[in-house]
Design a protein around this motif. Structure first.
Motif, short mmCIF file in Angstrom:
data_model
loop_
_atom_site.label_atom_id
_atom_site.label_comp_id
_atom_site.label_asym_id
_atom_site.label_seq_id
_atom_site.Cartn_x
_atom_site.Cartn_y
_atom_site.Cartn_z
N LEU A 40 33.95 -6.27 28.65
CA LEU A 40 33.72 -7.52 27.90
C LEU A 40 33.67 -8.72 28.85
N GLN A 41 34.53 -8.70 29.87
CA GLN A 41 34.52 -9.82 30.83
C GLN A 41 33.20 -9.87 31.59
N LEU A 42 32.74 -8.70 32.03
CA LEU A 42 31.45 -8.68 32.75
C LEU A 42 30.33 -9.13 31.83
N ASN A 43 30.33 -8.62 30.61
CA ASN A 43 29.26 -9.01 29.67
C ASN A 43 29.33 -10.50 29.35
N GLY A 44 30.55 -11.05 29.41
CA GLY A 44 30.73 -12.48 29.16
C GLY A 44 30.07 -13.37 30.20
N SER B 37 35.73 -20.92 37.82
CA SER B 37 36.81 -20.46 36.95
C SER B 37 36.46 -19.10 36.32
N ASP B 38 35.20 -18.91 35.94
CA ASP B 38 34.77 -17.62 35.38
C ASP B 38 35.01 -16.50 36.38
N ILE B 39 34.63 -16.75 37.63
CA ILE B 39 34.74 -15.72 38.66
C ILE B 39 36.20 -15.49 39.04
N THR B 40 36.96 -16.58 39.13
CA THR B 40 38.38 -16.43 39.46
C THR B 40 39.10 -15.62 38.39
N LEU B 42 37.78 -13.37 36.43
CA LEU B 42 37.36 -11.96 36.57
C LEU B 42 38.08 -11.31 37.76
N GLU B 43 38.14 -12.03 38.86
CA GLU B 43 38.78 -11.50 40.06
C GLU B 43 40.26 -11.22 39.80
N ASN B 44 40.93 -12.14 39.14
CA ASN B 44 42.35 -11.94 38.83
C ASN B 44 42.56 -10.71 37.96
N PHE B 45 41.68 -10.54 36.99
CA PHE B 45 41.78 -9.36 36.11
C PHE B 45 41.58 -8.08 36.92
N MET B 46 40.58 -8.10 37.81
CA MET B 46 40.27 -6.90 38.60
C MET B 46 41.41 -6.58 39.55
N LYS B 47 42.05 -7.61 40.11
CA LYS B 47 43.17 -7.37 41.02
C LYS B 47 44.40 -6.87 40.26
N ALA B 48 44.67 -7.51 39.14
CA ALA B 48 45.86 -7.16 38.38
C ALA B 48 45.80 -5.71 37.88
N ASN B 49 44.60 -5.25 37.59
CA ASN B 49 44.45 -3.90 37.01
C ASN B 49 43.85 -2.89 37.97
N ASN B 50 43.56 -3.33 39.19
CA ASN B 50 42.91 -2.46 40.19
C ASN B 50 41.82 -1.63 39.53
N VAL B 51 40.94 -2.32 38.85
CA VAL B 51 40.04 -1.65 37.91
C VAL B 51 38.90 -0.92 38.59
N ILE B 52 38.50 -1.35 39.79
CA ILE B 52 37.51 -0.57 40.54
C ILE B 52 38.08 -0.25 41.91
N ILE B 53 37.61 0.83 42.49
CA ILE B 53 38.10 1.26 43.79
C ILE B 53 36.94 1.43 44.75
N GLY B 54 37.23 1.43 46.05
CA GLY B 54 36.17 1.59 47.05
C GLY B 54 35.55 2.98 46.95
N ASP B 55 34.28 3.09 47.35
CA ASP B 55 33.60 4.38 47.20
C ASP B 55 33.67 5.25 48.45
N SER B 56 34.34 4.79 49.51
CA SER B 56 34.51 5.66 50.68
C SER B 56 35.86 6.37 50.64
N TYR B 57 36.93 5.59 50.60
CA TYR B 57 38.27 6.16 50.60
C TYR B 57 39.04 5.84 49.33
N GLY B 58 38.37 5.24 48.36
CA GLY B 58 39.10 4.87 47.14
C GLY B 58 40.02 3.69 47.36
N GLY B 59 39.64 2.80 48.28
CA GLY B 59 40.47 1.66 48.62
C GLY B 59 40.73 0.72 47.45
N THR B 60 41.87 0.07 47.50
CA THR B 60 42.24 -0.88 46.46
C THR B 60 41.34 -2.11 46.51
N PHE B 61 41.00 -2.62 45.35
CA PHE B 61 40.17 -3.82 45.28
C PHE B 61 40.90 -5.01 45.92
N GLY B 62 40.19 -5.76 46.74
CA GLY B 62 40.80 -6.91 47.41
C GLY B 62 40.42 -8.23 46.77
#
Lengths: 158, 80
Positions: A40-44, B37-40, B42-62
């Motif tokens: 939802l965030q990405l789509n937003g 603010s939109d990007i910040t 999103l970034e905070n959400f991605m960091k807080a939930n480690n929602v995506i990982i690197g595709d080489s070693y599965g590294g934590t999102f920075g």
């Protein structure tokens, strides 16, 4: 290596055309609700009308064994010196009881097992390099009678 | 029939992982105005939930390294 992807389905607000956005290598430990929030965030950030999102979990049954250890690298190999071998493993339970077989007898010590993510560890081993010859290394399970080397080998000429 | 000109826009979000990997998420039809603010957020959400990982070693999102709006114009030529 198991892999989880996220598919986000939406429609173009002007034309009504269907749009699929893919996010690969999603954290397999992320909950469905977190993934939906993420979708939802990405789509937003777009003008698209959100429809739904799918979580896609893929398991590669062929490569599980041979891919347990990756990126094995020797460094500092010099005759009679002390060198290191590093490897990445996806299984913490397996890496701990590891030994390294080298051509010739030498002492190997694990000096580091660093968690680089939830399911990946960087292990470093230190060992004494023989005076000459070819050095091989692989990782085997310590307590298995018929232990076998895994697929990733490294080789160094001393 | 005259040439047909089609304009498309996409948003490229470049993620940086702690093991040095970088990876892009591409979205079609970005909003006309996207704020820091939109990007910040999103970034905070991605960091807080480690929602995506690197595709080489599965590294934590920075962090989100860069966000780029890409405008493409495609012309389909009239060959008649």
């Amino acid at each position: 290596m198991p892999k989880t992807d996220l598919k986000i389905y939406s429609t173009d607000s002007s034309t009504g055309a269907k749009i699929t956005s893919s996010v690969t290598y999603v954290n397999p430990n992320a909950s469905n609700s977190v993934l939906k929030d993420f979708a939802l965030q990405l789509n937003g950030l777009t003008t698209n009308n959100y429809s739904s999102a799918d979580r896609v979990d893929t398991t590669n049954v062929d490569s599980e064994t041979t891919k347990q250890f990756r990126n094995m690298v020797f460094s500092g190999v010099e005759a009679n010196g002390t060198a290191t071998l590093s490897a990445v493993t996806a299984d913490r339970e397996t890496i701990n009881p590891m030994i390294i077989h080298l051509s010739g007898s030498t002492t190997v010590t694990m000096i580091q097992s660093q968690n680089i993510t939830t399911d990946n560890y960087l292990a470093k081993f230190e060992f004494t390099v023989p005076s000459s010859g070819v050095l091989f290394a692989g990782l085997v399970e310590k307590n298995e009678t018929n232990a076998k080397f895994y697929a990733d080998f490294v080789r160094a000429q001393i | 029939m005259a040439d047909v000109i089609t304009n498309t826009q996409s948003l490229k979000i470049e993620g940086l992982f702690v093991d040095g990997d970088t990876r892009n998420i591409t979205l079609k039809n970005p909003k006309p105005s996207i704020t820091t603010s939109d990007i910040t957020s999103l970034e905070n959400f991605m960091k807080a939930n480690n929602v995506i990982i690197g595709d080489s070693y599965g590294g934590t999102f920075g962090r989100i390294e860069a966000v780029t709006r890409i405008t493409e114009q495609r012309t389909t030529l009239d060959l008649s």
